[in-house]
Design a protein around this motif. Structure first.
Motif, PDB file in Angstrom:
ATOM      1  N   PHE A  75     -60.245  -6.088 -35.192  1.00 24.84           N
ATOM      2  CA  PHE A  75     -60.396  -4.564 -35.800  1.00 24.84           C
ATOM      3  C   PHE A  75     -59.323  -4.266 -36.804  1.00 24.84           C
ATOM      4  CE2 PHE A  75     -60.192   0.032 -36.015  1.00 24.84           C
ATOM      5  CZ  PHE A  75     -61.403   0.194 -36.843  1.00 24.84           C
ATOM      6  N   ALA A  87     -59.410  -6.441 -39.914  1.00 23.51           N
ATOM      7  CA  ALA A  87     -60.453  -5.934 -40.760  1.00 23.51           C
ATOM      8  C   ALA A  87     -59.981  -4.775 -41.555  1.00 23.51           C
ATOM      9  CB  ALA A  87     -61.933  -5.848 -39.878  1.00 23.51           C
ATOM     10  N   SER A 120     -62.185  -4.085 -44.944  1.00 22.72           N
ATOM     11  CA  SER A 120     -63.692  -4.501 -44.726  1.00 22.72           C
ATOM     12  C   SER A 120     -64.045  -3.459 -43.565  1.00 22.72           C
ATOM     13  CB  SER A 120     -63.895  -5.954 -44.030  1.00 22.72           C
ATOM     14  OG  SER A 120     -63.101  -6.205 -43.017  1.00 22.72           O
ATOM     15  N   GLU A 121     -63.186  -2.932 -42.527  1.00 18.34           N
ATOM     16  CA  GLU A 121     -63.595  -1.654 -41.703  1.00 18.34           C
ATOM     17  C   GLU A 121     -62.761  -0.589 -42.231  1.00 18.34           C
ATOM     18  OE1 GLU A 121     -65.787  -1.313 -39.742  1.00 18.34           O
ATOM     19  OE2 GLU A 121     -66.359  -3.384 -38.740  1.00 18.34           O
ATOM     20  N   LYS A 122     -63.231   0.744 -41.882  1.00 20.15           N
ATOM     21  CA  LYS A 122     -62.675   1.790 -42.151  1.00 20.15           C
ATOM     22  C   LYS A 122     -61.844   2.193 -40.693  1.00 20.15           C
ATOM     23  CE  LYS A 122     -66.111   3.916 -45.062  1.00 20.15           C
ATOM     24  NZ  LYS A 122     -66.922   4.987 -45.416  1.00 20.15           N
ATOM     25  N   ASP A 163     -71.535   3.270 -36.329  1.00 15.94           N
ATOM     26  CA  ASP A 163     -70.459   3.781 -37.249  1.00 15.94           C
ATOM     27  C   ASP A 163     -70.152   5.258 -36.870  1.00 15.94           C
ATOM     28  OD1 ASP A 163     -72.759   5.002 -38.160  1.00 15.94           O
ATOM     29  OD2 ASP A 163     -72.121   4.563 -40.321  1.00 15.94           O
ATOM     30  N   ALA A 179     -65.867   3.336 -36.596  1.00 17.34           N
ATOM     31  CA  ALA A 179     -66.002   2.096 -36.627  1.00 17.34           C
ATOM     32  C   ALA A 179     -65.813   1.265 -35.380  1.00 17.34           C
ATOM     33  CB  ALA A 179     -65.109   1.774 -37.992  1.00 17.34           C
TER      34      ALA A 179
END
Length: 783
Positions: A196, A199, A204-206, A281, A294
């Motif tokens: 995570f 990412a 690519s992830e918040k 999400d 996320a």
């Protein structure tokens, strides 16, 4: 006593078992050096046996540990320094490493690398002389005294101990199984967090997270997550939710400090929340706006593993109820410790401190149970203990009873405590070897110095030079129905218009798991049949077992034959008999036959032509990895991956390579030795791209560190004169590494190679085009 012979009409127990040489007071592998145990507490029944060699003591009892929790890890360490003669020890855990809970918040915050958390169960098991079974225990059959493990036969026990920890996953929360992650067990969560963070770093992830459960563990995680995300993203947001009040069970002063820290760090605390469901999400709440997340982590409470409910043991809220001696109140053959246990005489909250404090009692009582002694020690846990709670950054709060305070240096104190605990497993005690005799035959001391250890698997083979010398001129040439082609992997016999191929192989055990060892040995033996293009037909099993009781013989043979049956069934071969005997250590071998398709001849090592593509399936490096493992210097993940690689059937690869002009399996003499044999038989040279060679993870690093199989030097000396343009880089050394259950080396016509490589890729088989055959005068060269 004559060795037993197995006939086709017998019970099918055609196998021998793997037994840790730890039946005795020496290191499991004799060549690794005996251990000097000056303070051995001998079992009562052995005290009158003067002069009995420790290596003659038979294995008579099975101790099985389910779970690599802190208590079991420390028991293994103690066991390694003082093993119990006659006891065989098995550890069952889903992973080869167990993360240490105390350092998890520091890792989440970015203060420790992932590797700093891990207790290497592989190295620890090797030190203790235990077999490590990497699998998930799912049931206990108490009447039969057997543990069910996913993907393999049951494991029998005489004495059993459970230390499997807890899970923090909520029992009933819609969407959590699909979109959430529990903080316990720690391994999967730590790995998920690492992915995570990467990412978030890549965009690519918040950087939005939610932690369910606002106890001490949840607060620590929320603060750690917020601290880490501030280092990789702008405006991270962590929510901490609880269905009731936060931070119950700690001192009022501690609660005030932690609430103040949450506000200061920007963690949003929501108490008395009604959680409706988890999505990919968000966390949806009843009567409130949804929380964007996320990554949703559950750190609420401690739940027992559900499968314990089916054991029939006395349970308290799902946890194994134990008496003061840590034995189950309903089954004296079963012990439990750590968070999965409930102390009926002194209930305590779930905390690692109790698992660690219970170790001396657990270790003593397990030994007593194995020896048949009734004298057991009592475990009396302390009523209060000091909690050092991390605050995200390198600070901490101390909580004990009604007291709570935050002082400079508390985090560093906690760090020293944690590092001291982990150091117990990083630097396992070096047990001094027994002194050598004062008088030895000439050359014995030098031989021990030059070859201090004999490897298992193909690394234990006699060197190629000695073997070729011994075989020179040994053929009788008396029969015309025996096809003799120098260098071929198996013999070929003409029988009734068909060609039958036959081969034999056996391996010195390199793992104390008889089931896994048998599977690898069977696949290794069948490699010769597949390399010649034949279909496996029949197998004879040859087994040497260490000395053990009849009961343990039956258990071990059952595991070996289960693996043998699986392998032979998968390839359509019949088990027709075999031979067993007892010896110094476990060895498993197979004599196998195969049939060639009608009107076809075996693929041999001869037949390659200049311009042919050289294809290698699988990956190299099993020899050096197994050697490092025997020496206690290999990472458990590296060893586990190598064992998994060796236990995968190469049948699909062999079927895809049937158009090969020449083929062999890469085994004891290494890639260089087998390639040289192909070149000699085909009157060709070769040019190899070293960069194209596929290597198992960790192999090159071990070679660079100077690790070598005991057969490596002999392989190098034999092959090196035939090689040119070769440097001394670690990657070059892989050419001489002996392989066990290795892949295939095949020469394919240029027009066939692309289609074959495509077929191998489609079938999920690892394969590489590593070079070309060349005219013989070019020799074997590298680029």
């Amino acid at each position: 006593m004559a060795p037993s012979r197995i006939s086709p009409a017998s019970s099918g127990a055609v196998t021998a078992a793997t037994v840790p040489q730890s039946a005795v007071l020496f290191h499991r592998k004799p060549d690794a050096g005996p251990r000097c145990l000056r303070h051995l507490d001998k079992p009562r029944e052995l005290r009158h046996l003067s002069g009995t060699m420790q290596s003659d003591i038979p294995l008579t009892r099975d101790l099985v540990l389910i779970g690599g929790g802190h208590a079991h890890a420390l028991v293994l360490r103690r066991w390694g320094m003082n093993p119990l003669p006659g006891a065989r020890l098995t550890l069952i855990d889903p992973t080869p490493k167990a993360p240490y809970t105390g350092m998890l918040p520091g890792h989440i915050a970015g203060h420790y690398p992932r590797t700093a958390l891990d207790i290497d169960l592989g190295r620890l098991a090797r030190f203790a002389g235990a077999r490590l079974v990497t699998g998930r225990a799912v049931a206990i059959e108490r009447a039969a005294r057997r543990v069910s493990v996913e993907g393999r036969p049951d494991i029998a026990y005489d004495v059993l101990s459970i230390d499997i920890g807890i899970t923090s996953a909520p029992m009933r929360l819609e969407g959590f199984d699909a979109h959430g992650i529990a903080a316990k067990p720690l391994g999967p969560f730590a790995d998920r967090w690492q992915r995570f963070v990467e990412a978030v770093r890549s965009g690519s992830e918040k950087p939005l997270c939610a932690v369910l459960g606002a106890g001490v563990a949840g607060v620590e995680l929320a603060l750690a997550m917020q601290h880490r995300l501030f280092g990789v993203a702008t405006r991270p947001q962590v929510h901490l939710l609880d269905t009731g009040a936060a931070l119950t069970g700690v001192a009022p002063a501690t609660q005030r400090i932690l609430r103040r820290q949450l506000r200061s760090a920007g963690v949003h605390l929501i108490e008395n929340a009604e959680i409706a469901k988890i999505t990919h999400d968000s966390v949806e709440l009843k009567g409130r706006d949804a929380i964007r997340s996320a990554l949703t982590v559950a750190a609420a409470g401690a739940r027992p593993w559900p499968w314990l409910a089916d054991t029939g043991l006395d349970l308290t809220d799902g946890f194994v109820t134990v008496a003061p001696d840590l034995r189950s109140t309903s089954d004296p053959a079963i012990f439990a410790a750590g968070d999965c246990a409930h102390l009926a005489h002194a209930p305590r909250p779930k905390a690692g401190v109790y698992a660690v404090r219970a170790v001396p009692v657990l270790h003593h009582n397990l030994r007593a149970a194995l020896m048949g002694e009734s004298r057991m020690r009592r475990f009396e846990p302390q009523k209060r203990y000091l909690k050092l709670v991390s605050l995200g950054d390198k600070s901490a709060v101390a909580d004990r009873g009604a007291l709570g305070l935050s002082l400079p240096g508390l985090w560093h104190w906690k760090d020293r405590i944690d590092q001291k605990f982990m150091q117990k497993f990083r630097d396992l005690p070096a047990m001094p070897p027994a002194p050598l005799p004062r008088e030895m035959a000439g050359g014995a001391a030098r031989e021990l110095s030059d070859h201090p250890m004999i490897c298992g698997g193909c690394g234990a083979k006699v060197g190629p030079e000695a073997l070729e010398t011994a075989l020179a001129g040994a053929r009788t040439d008396l029969r015309d129905d025996v096809l003799i082609r120098p260098g071929d992997d198996a013999g070929a016999l003409r029988i009734g218009g068909r060609i039958q191929v036959v081969s034999t192989d056996h391996l010195r055990a390199f793992t104390d798991d008889p089931w896994l060892m048998a599977r690898i040995a069977a696949l290794h033996a069948l490699g010769d049949i597949w390399a010649m293009g034949a279909e496996p037909q029949a197998a004879l099993v040859n087994i040497v077992l260490p000395r053990m009781s009849a009961q343990l013989q039956a258990r071990t043979l059952a595991e070996i034959m289960s693996a043998t049956k699986d392998v032979m069934s998968e390839c359509g071969a019949e088990i027709i008999g075999g031979h067993t005997t007892q010896g110094a250590e476990m060895t498993i071998g197979y004599t196998v036959t195969g049939l060639m398709p009608e009107a076809s001849t075996p693929i041999g090592v001869g037949g390659a032509r200049p311009g042919d593509h050289i294809i290698l399936t699988g990956a190299l490096g099993t020899g050096v990895i197994l050697a490092a493992d025997m020496a206690g210097r290999a990472d458990a993940d590296v060893v586990t991956a190598a064992l998994s690689h060796m236990s995968n059937s190469p049948q699909t690869a062999a079927q895809s390579l049937k158009s090969a002009r020449a083929m062999t399996d890469v085994t004891g003499f290494g890639l260089a030795g087998h390639l040289a044999a192909m070149c000699r038989a085909s009157d060709c040279g070769a040019k190899i791209d070293l960069a194209a060679l596929p290597l198992l993870g960790g192999a090159e690093a071990l070679l660079a560190a100077g690790r070598r199989s005991s057969l490596h030097a002999a392989n190098r000396a034999h092959a090196a004169p035939r090689l040119a343009d070769l440097d001394d880089a670690p990657r070059s050394e892989i050419l001489f590494d002996p392989q066990t259950a290795g892949g295939f080396l095949a020469a394919l016509a240029p027009e066939d190679a692309p289609n074959v490589l495509a077929a191998l890729e489609a079938a999920g088989v690892q394969a590489a085009d590593i070079g070309r055959m060349t005219p013989s005068e070019a020799g074997i060269r590298f680029r």
